[in-house]
Design a protein around this motif. Sequence first.
Motif, PDB file in Angstrom:
ATOM      1  N   ARG A 126       0.804  -1.218   0.044  1.00 44.60           N
ATOM      2  CA  ARG A 126       0.034   0.003  -0.036  1.00 44.60           C
ATOM      3  C   ARG A 126       0.690   1.306   0.114  1.00 44.60           C
ATOM      4  O   ARG A 126       0.550   2.180   0.869  1.00 44.60           O
ATOM      5  N   VAL A 127       1.711   1.213  -0.673  1.00 43.52           N
ATOM      6  CA  VAL A 127       2.826   2.221  -0.878  1.00 43.52           C
ATOM      7  C   VAL A 127       2.538   3.240  -2.075  1.00 43.52           C
ATOM      8  O   VAL A 127       2.122   2.477  -3.292  1.00 43.52           O
ATOM      9  N   ARG A 128       2.351   4.432  -2.196  1.00 43.64           N
ATOM     10  CA  ARG A 128       1.811   5.203  -3.230  1.00 43.64           C
ATOM     11  C   ARG A 128       2.998   6.269  -3.835  1.00 43.64           C
ATOM     12  O   ARG A 128       2.776   7.084  -4.754  1.00 43.64           O
ATOM     13  N   GLU A 129       3.824   6.323  -2.886  1.00 44.79           N
ATOM     14  CA  GLU A 129       4.918   7.268  -3.098  1.00 44.79           C
ATOM     15  C   GLU A 129       6.280   6.911  -3.143  1.00 44.79           C
ATOM     16  O   GLU A 129       6.531   6.123  -2.132  1.00 44.79           O
ATOM     17  N   LEU A 130       7.204   7.186  -3.875  1.00 42.01           N
ATOM     18  CA  LEU A 130       8.487   6.669  -3.939  1.00 42.01           C
ATOM     19  C   LEU A 130       9.525   8.052  -3.817  1.00 42.01           C
ATOM     20  O   LEU A 130       9.224   8.847  -4.635  1.00 42.01           O
ATOM     21  N   ASP A 131      10.557   8.067  -3.347  1.00 44.89           N
ATOM     22  CA  ASP A 131      11.608   9.040  -3.672  1.00 44.89           C
ATOM     23  C   ASP A 131      13.016   8.602  -3.755  1.00 44.89           C
ATOM     24  O   ASP A 131      13.892   9.196  -3.887  1.00 44.89           O
ATOM     25  N   ALA A 132      13.169   7.262  -3.833  1.00 45.42           N
ATOM     26  CA  ALA A 132      14.304   6.495  -4.166  1.00 45.42           C
ATOM     27  C   ALA A 132      14.227   5.245  -4.301  1.00 45.42           C
ATOM     28  O   ALA A 132      13.333   4.481  -3.973  1.00 45.42           O
ATOM     29  N   LEU A 133      15.064   4.586  -5.243  1.00 45.72           N
ATOM     30  CA  LEU A 133      15.111   3.304  -5.704  1.00 45.72           C
ATOM     31  C   LEU A 133      16.295   2.579  -5.692  1.00 45.72           C
ATOM     32  O   LEU A 133      17.610   3.290  -5.638  1.00 45.72           O
ATOM     33  N   VAL A 134      16.461   1.222  -5.132  1.00 37.51           N
ATOM     34  CA  VAL A 134      17.786   0.492  -4.994  1.00 37.51           C
ATOM     35  C   VAL A 134      17.383  -0.800  -6.006  1.00 37.51           C
ATOM     36  O   VAL A 134      16.438  -1.407  -5.814  1.00 37.51           O
ATOM     37  N   LEU A 135      18.338  -0.962  -6.887  1.00 35.40           N
ATOM     38  CA  LEU A 135      18.511  -2.191  -7.648  1.00 35.40           C
ATOM     39  C   LEU A 135      19.341  -3.312  -7.179  1.00 35.40           C
ATOM     40  O   LEU A 135      20.536  -3.081  -6.873  1.00 35.40           O
ATOM     41  N   ALA A 136      18.799  -4.282  -6.530  1.00 34.97           N
ATOM     42  CA  ALA A 136      19.508  -5.244  -5.679  1.00 34.97           C
ATOM     43  C   ALA A 136      19.755  -6.381  -6.846  1.00 34.97           C
ATOM     44  O   ALA A 136      18.889  -6.923  -7.451  1.00 34.97           O
ATOM     45  N   ALA A 137      21.263  -6.880  -6.797  1.00 37.16           N
ATOM     46  CA  ALA A 137      21.490  -7.917  -7.613  1.00 37.16           C
ATOM     47  C   ALA A 137      22.424  -8.808  -6.741  1.00 37.16           C
ATOM     48  O   ALA A 137      22.680  -8.577  -5.487  1.00 37.16           O
ATOM     49  N   ALA A 138      22.722 -10.170  -7.122  1.00 39.32           N
ATOM     50  CA  ALA A 138      23.621 -11.062  -6.341  1.00 39.32           C
ATOM     51  C   ALA A 138      24.806 -10.514  -6.303  1.00 39.32           C
ATOM     52  O   ALA A 138      25.433 -10.771  -5.183  1.00 39.32           O
ATOM     53  N   GLY A 139      25.513  -9.882  -7.193  1.00 35.96           N
ATOM     54  CA  GLY A 139      26.559  -9.308  -7.037  1.00 35.96           C
ATOM     55  C   GLY A 139      27.871 -10.341  -7.146  1.00 35.96           C
ATOM     56  O   GLY A 139      27.752 -11.436  -7.479  1.00 35.96           O
ATOM     57  N   SER A 140      29.165  -9.929  -7.639  1.00 32.97           N
ATOM     58  CA  SER A 140      29.945 -10.829  -8.691  1.00 32.97           C
ATOM     59  C   SER A 140      31.178 -10.458  -7.926  1.00 32.97           C
ATOM     60  O   SER A 140      31.613  -9.353  -7.847  1.00 32.97           O
ATOM     61  N   SER A 141      32.320 -11.373  -8.070  1.00 29.83           N
ATOM     62  CA  SER A 141      33.796 -11.052  -7.813  1.00 29.83           C
ATOM     63  C   SER A 141      34.417 -10.195  -9.114  1.00 29.83           C
ATOM     64  O   SER A 141      35.481  -9.587  -8.922  1.00 29.83           O
ATOM     65  N   ASP A 142      33.682 -10.330 -10.122  1.00 32.90           N
ATOM     66  CA  ASP A 142      34.043  -9.757 -11.538  1.00 32.90           C
ATOM     67  C   ASP A 142      33.316  -8.328 -11.501  1.00 32.90           C
ATOM     68  O   ASP A 142      32.234  -8.253 -11.586  1.00 32.90           O
TER      69      ASP A 142
END
Length: 247
Positions: A126-142
């Motif tokens: 029930r969220v209608r407003e955003l002021d920032a985003l995070v894109l989460a990934a697994a991550g790599s040593s590369d």
Amino acid sequence: MAAPALVALAHGSRDPRSSATVTALVDEVKALRPDLRIEKAFLDLSRPSFDTVVDRLVRAGHDEIVVVPLLLVAAFHAKVDVPEAIANATARHPGLKITATDVLGLEPRFLEVLDERMRESLRAARVRELDALVLAAAGSSDPLANQAVARLARVWGSHHKLPITAAYAAAAPPATGEAVRQFRAEGRRHIAVASLFLAPGTLLDRATELALEAGAVAVSAPLGAHPEIARTVLARYAVGAVELVPV
């Protein structure tokens, strides 16, 4: 001449939700191309193994296989594990031709899938407003793999006209919790996290936990068995099948 078989090759996980998601995705691919022989396989931890699937296809009379790695970045698994698995299989079956395509990658059109998953999570919270985003990934040593995630994050953030940062569940900073806390330190309070994972698993669970503990208002589900992902699998297969045609 029969078309080459398609093997959708995932890494594998002890988490049963992961293999269930791969199964659902492969079912989506089969629905799009019922004329093809399509199999799922795993490099490790899940069944069936790649060797088992290759043996099954050879017994069924297939002598050409296109492997589509179900990976979002071209890191260690794509550069080492997949070629080794293919080399072992071809050594066991003289005359068998196997080619591996590019990984699924970070296609810009996957941002539409991210948007869809994000909308679902925002509705549930029930969220209608955003002021920032995070894109989460697994991550790599590369570092190149992590840079690819960061580039996609910038494209996504620009599309939504919101500040964004990439975060990683392992191998590279920042973690999702750190990314959320940094935005909160800047005074932002409506921060959502998008999960750039193909399937659920321990890494995503941990990333979600850290994000929510840090104050994220929502965390999306992984990309999952989406038709867009299935179409990308078939696009990779088409290129690989052409490469098997004798010149």
